[in-house]
Scaffold this motif. Structure first.
Motif, short mmCIF file in Angstrom:
data_model
loop_
_atom_site.label_atom_id
_atom_site.label_comp_id
_atom_site.label_asym_id
_atom_site.label_seq_id
_atom_site.Cartn_x
_atom_site.Cartn_y
_atom_site.Cartn_z
N UNK A 275 0.86 -1.16 -0.30
CA UNK A 275 -0.05 -0.02 0.08
C UNK A 275 0.95 1.24 -0.12
N UNK A 276 0.46 2.38 -0.79
CA UNK A 276 0.97 3.53 -0.76
C UNK A 276 2.76 3.62 -0.90
N UNK A 277 2.95 2.57 -1.82
CA UNK A 277 4.66 2.28 -1.99
C UNK A 277 5.12 3.66 -2.70
N UNK A 278 6.32 4.03 -2.25
CA UNK A 278 7.00 4.98 -2.95
C UNK A 278 8.38 4.86 -2.29
N UNK A 279 9.57 5.89 -2.79
CA UNK A 279 10.64 5.89 -2.42
C UNK A 279 11.72 6.80 -2.93
N UNK A 280 12.83 6.84 -2.89
CA UNK A 280 13.80 7.66 -3.47
C UNK A 280 14.80 6.79 -3.96
N UNK A 281 15.49 7.51 -4.95
CA UNK A 281 16.67 6.57 -5.61
C UNK A 281 16.99 7.44 -6.78
N UNK A 282 18.27 6.37 -7.63
CA UNK A 282 18.89 7.08 -8.72
C UNK A 282 19.12 6.21 -9.70
N UNK A 283 18.73 6.57 -10.96
CA UNK A 283 18.97 5.79 -12.23
C UNK A 283 19.62 6.57 -13.10
N UNK A 284 20.80 6.53 -13.43
CA UNK A 284 21.17 7.78 -14.41
C UNK A 284 20.87 7.33 -15.81
N UNK A 285 20.38 5.95 -16.14
CA UNK A 285 20.03 5.97 -17.65
C UNK A 285 18.63 6.56 -17.85
N UNK A 286 17.80 6.66 -16.62
CA UNK A 286 16.65 7.45 -16.93
C UNK A 286 16.60 8.96 -16.60
N UNK A 287 17.61 9.42 -16.28
CA UNK A 287 17.60 10.95 -15.78
C UNK A 287 17.09 11.03 -14.31
N UNK A 288 16.98 9.80 -13.72
CA UNK A 288 16.15 9.93 -12.29
C UNK A 288 16.97 9.96 -11.24
N UNK A 289 16.81 11.22 -10.42
CA UNK A 289 17.58 11.31 -9.23
C UNK A 289 16.60 11.89 -8.22
N UNK A 290 15.79 11.00 -7.42
CA UNK A 290 14.63 11.41 -6.61
C UNK A 290 15.41 11.49 -5.25
N UNK A 291 15.69 12.75 -4.58
CA UNK A 291 16.21 12.71 -3.28
C UNK A 291 15.16 12.90 -2.16
N UNK A 292 14.05 13.35 -2.54
CA UNK A 292 12.77 13.53 -1.65
C UNK A 292 11.62 12.72 -2.22
N UNK A 293 10.81 12.27 -1.38
CA UNK A 293 9.76 11.42 -1.86
C UNK A 293 8.59 11.33 -0.72
#
Length: 524
Positions: A275-293
């Motif tokens: 339920x309500x799954x979320x998170x922070x993380x990094x994936x350079x191939x996607x230009x994803x750098x989620x530092x707060x969530x």
């Protein structure tokens, strides 16, 4: 002409390096035609600025969307989406359009839209058009002008996915990776080739959108199940959207091939906590750098951040902490429980400590390290008085009996602790618990007892005024202690091991060290 082979080789290596580091959603660039996202390619950056250019991040600048300025950027709290900007539409006529776009294959397509519609009123997210051939996505089934069954979720950001295999095959409409509608592709024809597109309306101006769009992906190809999962995971982490909420879905990174790679949330392992799954993380191939969530589902009170900053946008220059290693993720999901104090007593800590019904399960897939956990405890459930205390409790099991860690906190607003749950497993459970301290009856009618003093200190039951002598408590060997009818709080000196021990209601533990606690998971 003399050619410098060394310089040529270096140039070639640099060029190849650029090719290998090109970014695309989940690293999937095969047949990617359009990539519009609110955190890149927009010609303004301040909140409520009028957008006149939305550049295609796929790389073909001829396919950029030109704006009229009617749609505006939302880049501050509470209007951004999981700390990321979004584009707000208010029912304007064709707010974005491009006069030239070409399909690569011209047959099947897979389209993703992260956004929301405020009501089911014949509103379009997009339209692609070549002459009389049209492909568009509105909030109704175009063939009969009736709502989808079930209808699209309104007033909440979702990942809408349209999978059209082409020809006369059934299309599929997914909401947050869950299949919701299947029908013949009457409202998603695939016959257009080179034409134009409109965002936030249809090409004739008759389906104006009132809502938001944060990201649009157009693949001129029917993606595989693995590719779908990778892109859904990328979008879900970025925008705080729970895939297949409640039932769960695996979350995987760009290196996942279907069996190996980074799977940073395992739905089967985390059964009961999807339920309500979320998170922070990094994936350079996607230009994803989620530092707060945080979860976009407003029922969840937990947020995660690398910095103790739960206000600024994810891209803000005020954020100074970054993920140390690519493909590291820290995820949270909960058991769906409410925030009322339950009858579940945490006996490993105290018979007076009861946890709330909600438990979060945390999965660290790398080495994220110390992370700030912010619990919004402003609700009426989190009340306290002089005889109550609140704690954040962490353990390796949902019963909170193994490797238990706890820290006293204040409630009534933002309750922030810093935890390091870096063990590459999902055996991390977090909850909030209230300790009720029962009032103790007076020792006798007169109040407190004083030894070597006639005026015992206030707020005490026993005040020993030392002088030049010490206090000796009951001294027993291990055999005698084992034969005691022990009660919680009993205190002795164990002469077998030469240590003070206290009975916690379950077992004897050395004073100052709980038998249930090993290394602390709290960073401060």
């Amino acid at each position: 002409m003399k050619i410098n082979l060394k310089s040529l080789s270096l140039s070639l290596l640099c060029f190849l390096g650029l090719l290998t580091t090109a970014q695309s959603p989940a690293g999937i660039n095969n047949s990617l035609t359009l990539w519009l996202k609110a955190d890149a390619g927009i010609n303004c950056a301040t909140n409520d600025c009028s957008i006149t250019l939305w550049s295609n991040q796929q790389g073909n600048t001829a396919w950029n969307a030109i704006g009229t300025g009617a749609a505006v950027l939302k880049n501050t709290q509470p209007e951004f989406v999981n700390f990321n900007p979004t584009v707000s539409f208010s029912g304007s006529d064709k707010p974005f359009a491009a006069s030239n776009i070409s399909r690569i294959n011209g047959t099947a397509s897979t389209i993703f839209v992260v956004g929301k519609v405020n009501g089911i009123n014949d509103e379009a997210f997009f339209e692609f058009r070549s002459g009389n051939n049209r492909q568009f996505f509105i909030d109704r089934r175009y063939a009969s002008n009736t709502t989808f069954t079930p209808p699209l979720t309104t007033n909440l950001n979702n990942i809408f996915t349209i999978i059209d295999p082409g020809a006369n095959n059934n299309y599929q409409l997914l909401e947050n990776s869950r299949l919701t509608n299947t029908n013949k592709p009457k409202n998603f024809p695939t016959s257009w080739t080179t034409g134009r597109y409109t965002i936030g309306d249809d090409d004739t101006g008759g389906n104006k959108l009132t809502g938001e769009i944060s990201e649009i992906l157009y693949y001129d190809f029917a993606l595989t199940d693995v590719e779908l999962l990778k892109i859904h995971s990328y979008l879900a982490i970025k925008y705080g959207i729970s895939l297949n909420n409640g039932l769960g879905r695996d979350y995987v990174a760009s290196d996942w091939n279907g069996s190996t790679g980074t799977r940073f949330w395992n739905a089967a392992t985390n059964t009961g906590y999807n339920n309500d799954v979320f998170g922070i993380g990094i994936d350079n191939a996607s230009a994803l750098n989620q530092r707060v969530s945080r979860s976009e589902n407003t029922s969840d009170i937990l947020s995660l951040s690398l910095d103790n900053n739960f206000v600024s946008s994810n891209q803000s220059s005020t954020r100074t902490t970054n993920h140390a290693t690519n493909l590291n993720f820290l995820m949270a999901g909960n058991n769906g429980g409410n925030y009322s104090v339950s009858g579940n007593i945490l006996m490993s800590l105290s018979s007076g400590m009861n946890r709330i019904n909600r438990i979060w399960r945390i999965q660290d897939s790398g080495s994220v390290g110390c992370v700030y956990y912010n619990f919004n405890t402003a609700g009426a459930t989190f009340t306290t008085n002089a005889s109550q205390e609140w704690y954040v409790v962490v353990a390796d099991d949902s019963g909170f009996t193994t490797n238990v860690n706890y820290k006293k906190v204040n409630v009534g607003g933002s309750t922030v602790v810093r935890l390091d749950l870096n063990d590459n497993t999902s055996n991390n459970y977090v909850t909030l618990a209230r300790l009720d301290r029962n009032n103790i009856a007076d020792a006798f009618t007169g109040g407190a007892v004083g030894i070597n003093t006639t005026t015992p200190a206030d707020n005490t039951y026993l005040d020993i005024n030392g002088g030049n002598q010490g206090l000796v408590v009951t001294r027993l060997d291990q055999t005698a202690i084992a034969n005691l009818t022990a009660i919680e709080g009993m205190f002795v000196y164990n002469t077998t091991i030469n240590r003070f021990q206290v009975y916690n209601g379950t077992n004897w533990r050395d004073l100052g060290q709980s038998s249930a606690i090993t290394d602390s998971k709290f960073c401060d």
